[in-house]
Enzyme design. Structure first.
Site, short mmCIF file in Angstrom:
data_model
loop_
_atom_site.label_atom_id
_atom_site.label_comp_id
_atom_site.label_asym_id
_atom_site.label_seq_id
_atom_site.Cartn_x
_atom_site.Cartn_y
_atom_site.Cartn_z
N ARG A 141 3.60 -6.75 2.87
CA ARG A 141 4.20 -5.59 2.21
C ARG A 141 5.48 -5.24 2.96
O ARG A 141 5.44 -4.88 4.14
CB ARG A 141 3.22 -4.43 2.27
CG ARG A 141 3.72 -3.11 1.70
CD ARG A 141 2.61 -2.07 1.82
NE ARG A 141 2.89 -0.87 1.06
CZ ARG A 141 3.46 0.23 1.56
NH1 ARG A 141 3.84 0.26 2.83
NH2 ARG A 141 3.66 1.27 0.80
N SER B 239 -2.66 -1.77 -8.12
CA SER B 239 -2.91 -0.48 -7.46
C SER B 239 -3.31 0.54 -8.51
O SER B 239 -2.60 0.71 -9.51
CB SER B 239 -1.63 0.04 -6.80
OG SER B 239 -1.36 -0.64 -5.62
N LYS C 97 2.34 5.46 3.32
CA LYS C 97 3.01 5.32 2.02
C LYS C 97 3.87 6.55 1.74
O LYS C 97 3.41 7.67 1.91
CB LYS C 97 1.94 5.17 0.92
CG LYS C 97 2.52 4.82 -0.42
CD LYS C 97 1.44 4.55 -1.45
CE LYS C 97 2.09 4.16 -2.76
NZ LYS C 97 1.14 3.88 -3.80
N1 TZP Z 1 -1.32 2.49 -1.09
C1 TZP Z 1 -2.12 3.57 -1.15
S1 TZP Z 1 -2.32 4.26 0.38
C2 TZP Z 1 -1.35 3.08 1.11
C3 TZP Z 1 -0.89 2.21 0.16
C4 TZP Z 1 -0.01 1.06 0.40
C5 TZP Z 1 -1.05 3.05 2.57
C6 TZP Z 1 -2.21 2.63 3.39
O1 TZP Z 1 -1.84 2.64 4.74
P1 TZP Z 1 -2.82 3.18 5.87
O2 TZP Z 1 -1.97 3.16 7.12
O3 TZP Z 1 -3.97 2.22 5.97
O4 TZP Z 1 -3.23 4.57 5.48
#
Ligand code: TZP
Ligand code: MG
Length: 219
Positions: A51, A120, A149
């Site tokens: 990502r 997603s 995010k």
């Molecule tokens: N999509 C929903 S939450 C998220 C993404 C890409 C971020 C998840 O990152 P983390 O650090 O595991 O909370």
């Protein structure tokens, strides 16, 4: 005209359960992602996603092309976030698409039936739509608050995850704020995988963090 598989159809590419490690170089900082991938493979992780938000396409491709063979050599599955073209060019196993990315049906036309497409989702309606459209798995979240995010959707909680688990038959990848302290509750809600970014990439000892998460998910 191709039709989406029924939820009972055999999976196109084996979809390993357990920890789904999302590799984001902006969160990993100076630590090379290749080192983190190797630590994770050694700990038993078999599902990886690259990502990179707003990279130059060439940088994204170079990173994907470097990580894909490493993951494959270790028996893992390698997925690229957002970009069907880069996933295809790097020979990845699949792509992960958000609600605002290329539509699932169009991505499937490009990638064919042999590649994984994950979507997603943040609501039950989105999850059901992704399943009906032939997604191989859904991401669902954020389960907990996350700072990784930008502009995250509202937190769905473990309760939201249980509701989706009761209605969706394709694999679910829970995401958002998952760490060693809360992962067991997420597993208990019936998810197939737990996706993490910061719990491993921001950990002072990523190898220790990944091993703890794998152990907790195995129960
Ligand atoms: N999509 C929903 S939450 C998220 C993404 C890409 C971020 C998840 O990152 P983390 O650090 O595991 O909370
Ligand atoms: Mg996206």
């Amino acid at each position: 005209m191709s039709h989406p598989p029924t939820p009972d159809a055999p999976r196109r590419v084996p979809f390993p359960g357990g920890l789904y490690l999302i590799l984001d170089p902006s969160i990993a900082g100076p630590r090379p992602l290749t080192d983190i991938v190797q630590l994770a493979l050694d700990a038993g992780v078999r599902l990886f996603q690259l990502r990179m938000k707003t990279p130059e396409t060439g940088r994204l491709f170079a990173m994907a092309a470097a990580l894909c063979p490493l993951v494959r050599k270790g028996g893992g599955t390698f997925i690229v976030n957002d970009r069907v073209d880069v996933a295809e060019a790097a020979g990845a196993d699949g792509v992960h698409l958000g609600q605002g990315d290329l539509p699932l049906a169009d991505a499937r036309k490009i990638m064919g039936p042999g590649k994984l497409i994950g979507i997603s989702t943040h609501t039950l309606a989105q999850a059901l739509e992704a399943e009906a459209g032939g997604a191989d798995y859904i991401g669902f979240g954020p389960i907990f608050p996350t700072t990784t995010k930008e502009n995250p959707d509202p937190v769905v909680g473990v309760t939201g995850l249980r509701e989706v688990r009761a209605k969706v038959r394709i694999p679910i990848v829970a995401i958002g704020g998952i760490n060693t302290r809360n992962v067991s509750a997420v597993v208990a809600a019936g998810t197939d995988c737990c996706a993490v970014v910061s719990a491993v990439l921001s950990a002072s000892e990523p190898g220790k963090a990944v091993a703890e998460l794998v152990k907790a998910i195995k129960g």
